[in-house]
Scaffold this active site. Structure first.
Site, PDB file in Angstrom:
ATOM      1  CB  THR A 196      -3.963 -17.084 -29.158  1.00  0.00           C
ATOM      2  OG1 THR A 196      -2.788 -17.739 -28.733  1.00  0.00           O
ATOM      3  CG2 THR A 196      -4.349 -16.017 -28.194  1.00  0.00           C
ATOM      4  N   GLY A 226       4.206 -16.747 -23.339  1.00  0.00           N
ATOM      5  CA  GLY A 226       4.189 -15.896 -24.535  1.00  0.00           C
ATOM      6  C   GLY A 226       3.649 -14.512 -24.225  1.00  0.00           C
ATOM      7  CB  THR A 247      -3.231 -14.471 -32.351  1.00  0.00           C
ATOM      8  OG1 THR A 247      -2.829 -15.794 -32.741  1.00  0.00           O
ATOM      9  CG2 THR A 247      -3.825 -13.778 -33.569  1.00  0.00           C
TER      10      THR A 247
HETATM   11  N1  ASP Z   1       0.766 -15.655 -28.956  1.00  0.00           N
HETATM   12  C1  ASP Z   1       0.628 -16.958 -28.385  1.00  0.00           C
HETATM   13  C2  ASP Z   1       1.891 -17.302 -27.645  1.00  0.00           C
HETATM   14  O1  ASP Z   1       2.954 -16.988 -28.124  1.00  0.00           O
HETATM   15  C3  ASP Z   1       0.347 -18.028 -29.386  1.00  0.00           C
HETATM   16  C4  ASP Z   1      -0.739 -17.737 -30.376  1.00  0.00           C
HETATM   17  O2  ASP Z   1      -1.134 -16.614 -30.578  1.00  0.00           O
HETATM   18  O3  ASP Z   1      -1.236 -18.689 -30.975  1.00  0.00           O
HETATM   19  O4  ASP Z   1       1.808 -17.933 -26.630  1.00  0.00           O
END
Ligand code: ASP
Length: 329
Positions: A196, A226, A247
């Site tokens: 992210t 998410g 993230t």
């Molecule tokens: N937090 C993001 C999600 O769960 C994924 C990420 O941070 O890479 O969709």
């Protein structure tokens, strides 16, 4: 001789004072899912550094002409346009081989916010989130209705194929291979697929803003959302405390309302940014999947970048334009 020494001391003192005031005005991340150091080639590492620097410069330029929201939006657009990160072009694929993009943005001055989820035809989800914030009476819009609203407001639609990047497709094939033979309920999602992007900024009026954009996690169920587009979980900004972008494994960031918890600790308990960010991340049950990281910024220009993974793509730029980017340590 004494005169020279005196001049030197005065110059030194001025330099110290100037650097002490050189507060951080923009912090960005490109996900807490950096691969272990030895598996990242020097070429790829250089490409990540260059993309982070480009995003910082774009955000810095917007800060000079506009405000913290402009800086957050333009820094994130650069990261969304890069196939290196899991947001916009380069977003990961779900089990159906589709990309569902999520993003959110928040204005620390007014506490206005905008968020989008499950979209696949808007080139820059962060700009779509801002459009929802500024042009609709809502905070959060999803799917086809969201895309239609943005199109009606003049935003160009792109083909879902635009978002394809080979790396994300390979990640899906690998995840599929690993999942073969396991019952679908038991498939554990690999943290290495986190990627992210996010930004937090402080402008000359002292206003904070935060934004986050993601493709989610490789091989998730279609329809899963998410933390990234959820205000208070993946993104939060208020002038009274700080701006935060997260993230990691979104389910944990939602359950622990990570971004707003950091703000609340500062606001109600007087915690420093450093203490609040460190404590909240440490409170995530890492052993059962609470892995990730976050960036945060307060009105004094103190920045925090913390993660409990092998690395997090990240960078800062100060008022005077001093850039720092890092992945490990
Ligand atoms: N937090 C993001 C999600 O769960 C994924 C990420 O941070 O890479 O969709």
């Amino acid at each position: 001789m004494l005169k020279i020494l005196l001049v030197f001391l005065v110059v030194f003192a001025f330099a110290q004072a100037a650097s002490a005031q050189d507060k951080t005005v923009l912090v960005i991340h490109g996900g807490a899912g950096a691969p272990p150091r030895k598996s990242l080639t020097p070429l790829l590492e250089a490409q990540y550094h260059a993309a982070l620097e480009q995003a910082l410069k774009a955000g810095y330029k917007s800060l000079a002409k506009g405000n913290s929201l402009d800086a957050v939006e333009s820094a994130i657009r650069v990261l969304e346009d890069s196939p290196l990160f899991n947001a916009g072009k380069g977003a990961v694929f779900n089990r159906d081989g589709r990309q569902e993009l999520n993003a959110s943005i928040m204005d620390g001055k007014t506490k206005k916010a905008g968020a989008v989820a499950g979209i696949c035809r808007l080139k820059n989800p962060i700009s779509a989130a801002r459009l929802i914030m500024e042009k609709s009476e809502h905070v959060f819009m999803i799917g086809e209705g969201c895309e239609r609203f943005c199109r009606d407001q003049g935003m160009e639609l792109v083909s879902p194929l635009y978002f394809h990047a080979d790396k994300a497709w390979l990640d899906l094939l690998n995840a599929e291979k690993k999942a073969k033979g396991k019952s679908s309920a038991k498939v554990s999602l690999d943290p290495a697929h986190f990627g992210t992007v996010g930004a937090v900024a402080l402008d000359k009026d002292g206003d904070l803003a935060a934004g986050t954009s993601t493709g989610g996690i490789t091989y998730v169920r279609p329809g899963r959302v998410g933390d990234s587009p959820i205000i208070g979980a993946g993104t939060y900004a208020e002038n009274e405390s700080c701006a935060v972008s997260c993230t990691g494994k979104g389910e944990f960031f939602i359950r622990f309302t990570v971004a707003s918890d950091i703000a609340a600790r500062m606001k109600y308990r007087g915690d420093t940014l450093k203490k609040a960010t460190t404590d909240v991340l440490a409170g995530l049950p890492k052993l059962t999947g609470g892995t990730g990281g976050l960036i945060a910024l307060d009105r004094q220009g103190n920045a925090a970048m913390v993660n409990n993974t092998s690395g997090m793509f990240r960078g800062t730029i100060t008022q005077s334009g001093k850039i720092h980017v890092a992945i490990y340590e």
